[in-house]
Design a protein around this motif. Sequence first.
Motif, PDB file in Angstrom:
ATOM      1  N   UNK A  11       0.839  -1.200   0.000  1.00 32.07           N
ATOM      2  CA  UNK A  11       0.000   0.000   0.000  1.00 32.07           C
ATOM      3  C   UNK A  11       0.874   1.250   0.000  1.00 32.07           C
ATOM      4  N   UNK A  12       0.335   2.356  -0.515  1.00 32.72           N
ATOM      5  CA  UNK A  12       1.038   3.636  -0.378  1.00 32.72           C
ATOM      6  C   UNK A  12       1.232   3.946   1.107  1.00 32.72           C
ATOM      7  N   UNK A  68      -6.077   9.543   4.753  1.00 35.01           N
ATOM      8  CA  UNK A  68      -6.808   9.034   3.588  1.00 35.01           C
ATOM      9  C   UNK A  68      -7.169  10.183   2.646  1.00 35.01           C
ATOM     10  N   UNK A  69      -7.626  11.287   3.197  1.00 28.51           N
ATOM     11  CA  UNK A  69      -7.964  12.430   2.341  1.00 28.51           C
ATOM     12  C   UNK A  69      -6.733  13.004   1.650  1.00 28.51           C
ATOM     13  N   UNK A  70      -5.609  13.048   2.336  1.00 29.19           N
ATOM     14  CA  UNK A  70      -4.365  13.491   1.699  1.00 29.19           C
ATOM     15  C   UNK A  70      -3.990  12.557   0.559  1.00 29.19           C
ATOM     16  N   UNK A  71      -4.106  11.268   0.799  1.00 26.07           N
ATOM     17  CA  UNK A  71      -3.774  10.292  -0.236  1.00 26.07           C
ATOM     18  C   UNK A  71      -4.676  10.465  -1.456  1.00 26.07           C
ATOM     19  N   UNK A  72      -5.981  10.590  -1.237  1.00 22.30           N
ATOM     20  CA  UNK A  72      -6.921  10.738  -2.346  1.00 22.30           C
ATOM     21  C   UNK A  72      -6.681  12.044  -3.090  1.00 22.30           C
ATOM     22  N   UNK A  73      -6.307  13.098  -2.383  1.00 14.97           N
ATOM     23  CA  UNK A  73      -6.032  14.378  -3.045  1.00 14.97           C
ATOM     24  C   UNK A  73      -4.798  14.293  -3.942  1.00 14.97           C
ATOM     25  N   UNK A  74      -3.808  13.532  -3.509  1.00 13.29           N
ATOM     26  CA  UNK A  74      -2.558  13.425  -4.271  1.00 13.29           C
ATOM     27  C   UNK A  74      -2.691  12.436  -5.421  1.00 13.29           C
ATOM     28  N   UNK A  78      -5.285   5.733  -7.349  1.00 13.47           N
ATOM     29  CA  UNK A  78      -4.683   4.621  -6.620  1.00 13.47           C
ATOM     30  C   UNK A  78      -5.414   4.394  -5.305  1.00 13.47           C
ATOM     31  N   UNK A  79      -5.966   3.207  -5.133  1.00 15.52           N
ATOM     32  CA  UNK A  79      -6.622   2.802  -3.878  1.00 15.52           C
ATOM     33  C   UNK A  79      -7.844   3.660  -3.531  1.00 15.52           C
ATOM     34  N   UNK A  80      -8.566   4.142  -4.523  1.00 15.56           N
ATOM     35  CA  UNK A  80      -9.732   4.988  -4.241  1.00 15.56           C
ATOM     36  C   UNK A  80     -10.817   4.220  -3.497  1.00 15.56           C
TER      37      UNK A  80
END
Length: 125
Positions: A11-12, A68-74, A78-80
């Motif tokens: 995972x990221x 999680x929100x940081x990951x989705x923003x970047x 990936x992994x949505x």
Amino acid sequence: MKLFNFLSDSKPPLIAQSVNDLVAMVDRAGQMFSAATGYLLENEPLEVDLGEMDEDVNTRERLIRKAVLEHVAVNPQLELSFSLLMVSIVQDAERMGDLAKSIAKAAALADAPRMGRHTGKLADI
């Protein structure tokens, strides 16, 4: 089995940390629930600070949501779906801590030790 690969695949970093925090959060909420139900159903002394433990659970919830929100923003591709699942699961995990505190508050209202035919039925549940 592919169904459980989402837990073991690489995972990221933000998602991996969120999974670790979620596991710790659920473990802590489980400890809280065990203490609260022991207090209610077995008349055991409540030897832990449920408020402090719940604050740890709440802090982890905020950290997970932020990560999680940081990951989705970047990187939304990936992994949505896993990220959306995490946001949903973390809400339920946080609620477990709140429920444990409510159980302990209800037990504290009793004037006498809880015993009798109903405690056995409740313990089975």
